[in-house]
Design a protein around this motif. Structure first.
Motif, short mmCIF file in Angstrom:
data_model
loop_
_atom_site.label_atom_id
_atom_site.label_comp_id
_atom_site.label_asym_id
_atom_site.label_seq_id
_atom_site.Cartn_x
_atom_site.Cartn_y
_atom_site.Cartn_z
N GLY A 46 2.16 6.37 -2.19
CA GLY A 46 1.46 6.37 -3.30
C GLY A 46 1.67 5.18 -4.12
O GLY A 46 2.07 4.02 -3.61
N ASP A 47 1.81 5.53 -5.48
CA ASP A 47 1.91 4.21 -6.52
C ASP A 47 3.29 3.32 -6.41
O ASP A 47 3.48 2.52 -6.79
CB ASP A 47 1.32 4.52 -7.87
CG ASP A 47 -0.17 4.89 -7.95
OD1 ASP A 47 -0.66 4.19 -7.21
OD2 ASP A 47 -0.52 5.63 -8.81
N GLU A 48 4.40 4.45 -6.25
CA GLU A 48 5.75 3.94 -6.40
C GLU A 48 6.16 3.70 -4.93
O GLU A 48 6.84 4.25 -4.20
CB GLU A 48 6.50 5.17 -7.01
CG GLU A 48 6.25 5.49 -8.29
CD GLU A 48 7.24 6.56 -8.84
OE1 GLU A 48 8.10 6.98 -8.27
OE2 GLU A 48 6.88 6.84 -10.15
N GLN A 49 5.89 2.64 -4.58
CA GLN A 49 6.21 1.76 -3.18
C GLN A 49 7.66 1.43 -3.17
O GLN A 49 8.18 0.71 -3.98
CB GLN A 49 5.43 1.12 -2.79
CG GLN A 49 3.83 1.22 -2.61
CD GLN A 49 2.79 0.57 -1.77
OE1 GLN A 49 3.38 -0.44 -1.42
NE2 GLN A 49 1.50 0.91 -1.58
#
Length: 278
Positions: A46-49
């Motif tokens: 997701g966005d928090e890689q």
């Protein structure tokens, strides 16, 4: 206690360790960590890689939990390929927790190693494959359109020309253990593939900055177990770096291996690890 760090990034290896390194279980409590997003630990980033530091934090948490549970002060740590980046970084940061570190397919300077892999592929390829390689910047691009496809193509050429798995032009030998492993369902196999591609997309640019060449002192003994013919991650580069290390060390060549000596010459590798207890 022995902790195994798989390669990739994202290339989970539990069935391979079970098949080729089972002998170690007679002498060690063996822990095979399927890292976040890999194999049975797959999830969408997701966005928090995550970054490499994220995996190092995970590793520290895992090691701390294992040492507490089994009432140990330190452990043996084996890192393969991408796992060798995590392993050597961990030795740098927490040497008191590592009894011995064993690097296998050890990454030293990622950019130099990738250039050598590209040169190997280019020197062996013919026809359209050679033409395509000539259009790829330095062999392992990490930016621009199609960089992942180019990366996988170069790696595929190294494999095809027997520079990755000794004597083999494909990875079939390393795929079969996954198909027969009772710990891996068909869904797990699909997740493993997704996890590998996701991790490469997420981490490759940062991984390309890896360079240990300025680090010559370690607070724990280090062993490099290297395939003599490794053109996937240059074993010659690993040997040159090893020679510069000024603390306790040992280097072992595996003469009939490329990038996977722990599985291609598993008996010799297992004996090396068991011998650490002598």
């Amino acid at each position: 206690m022995l902790l195994y760090l798989h390669g990739g990034p994202g290339d989970a290896a539990l069935p391979l360790v079970l098949k080729f390194n089972r002998e170690l279980e007679k002498h060690f409590t063996v822990v095979v960590w399927e890292q976040r997003g890999a194999g049975k630990s797959y999830y969408r980033f997701g966005d928090e890689q995550p970054s490499i530091d994220t995996f190092l934090q995970d590793l520290y948490a895992l090691v701390s939990a294992l040492l507490a549970r089994f009432e140990q002060r330190d452990l043996y740590l084996v890192g393969h390929s991408w796992g060798s980046v995590l392993g050597l970084r961990f030795v740098q940061e927490h040497p008191e927790l590592v009894r011995v570190y064993v690097g296998c397919g050890q990454v030293v300077n990622m950019k130099k190693s990738c250039r050598e892999a590209y040169g190997y592929a280019l020197s062996h390829a013919e026809g359209k494959a050679r033409e395509r390689l000539r259009r790829i910047d330095c062999g392992y691009p990490d930016t621009g359109d199609g960089w992942l496809e180019d990366l996988l193509f170069v790696t595929g050429q190294v494999v095809k020309h027997k520079g990755s798995l000794y004597g083999r032009t494909n990875y079939n030998e390393l795929i079969k253990p996954f198909l027969g492993c009772r710990y891996y369902s068909p869904l797990d196999l699909l997740r493993r593939q997704k996890g590998s591609l996701q991790a490469i997309r997420c981490l490759w640019q940062e991984l390309m900055q890896t360079d240990f060449e300025g680090q010559t002192h370690y607070g724990a003994p280090v062993i490099f177990a290297e395939g003599r013919h490794d053109s996937h991650v240059s074993s010659e580069l690993a040997k040159r770096y090893f020679d510069s290390i000024e603390t306790e060390k040992r280097f072992v060549w595996f003469e009939k291996s490329c990038h996977f000596p722990q599985w291609r010459e598993s008996e010799k590798f297992n004996a090396l690890i068991i011998g650490l207890l002598a």
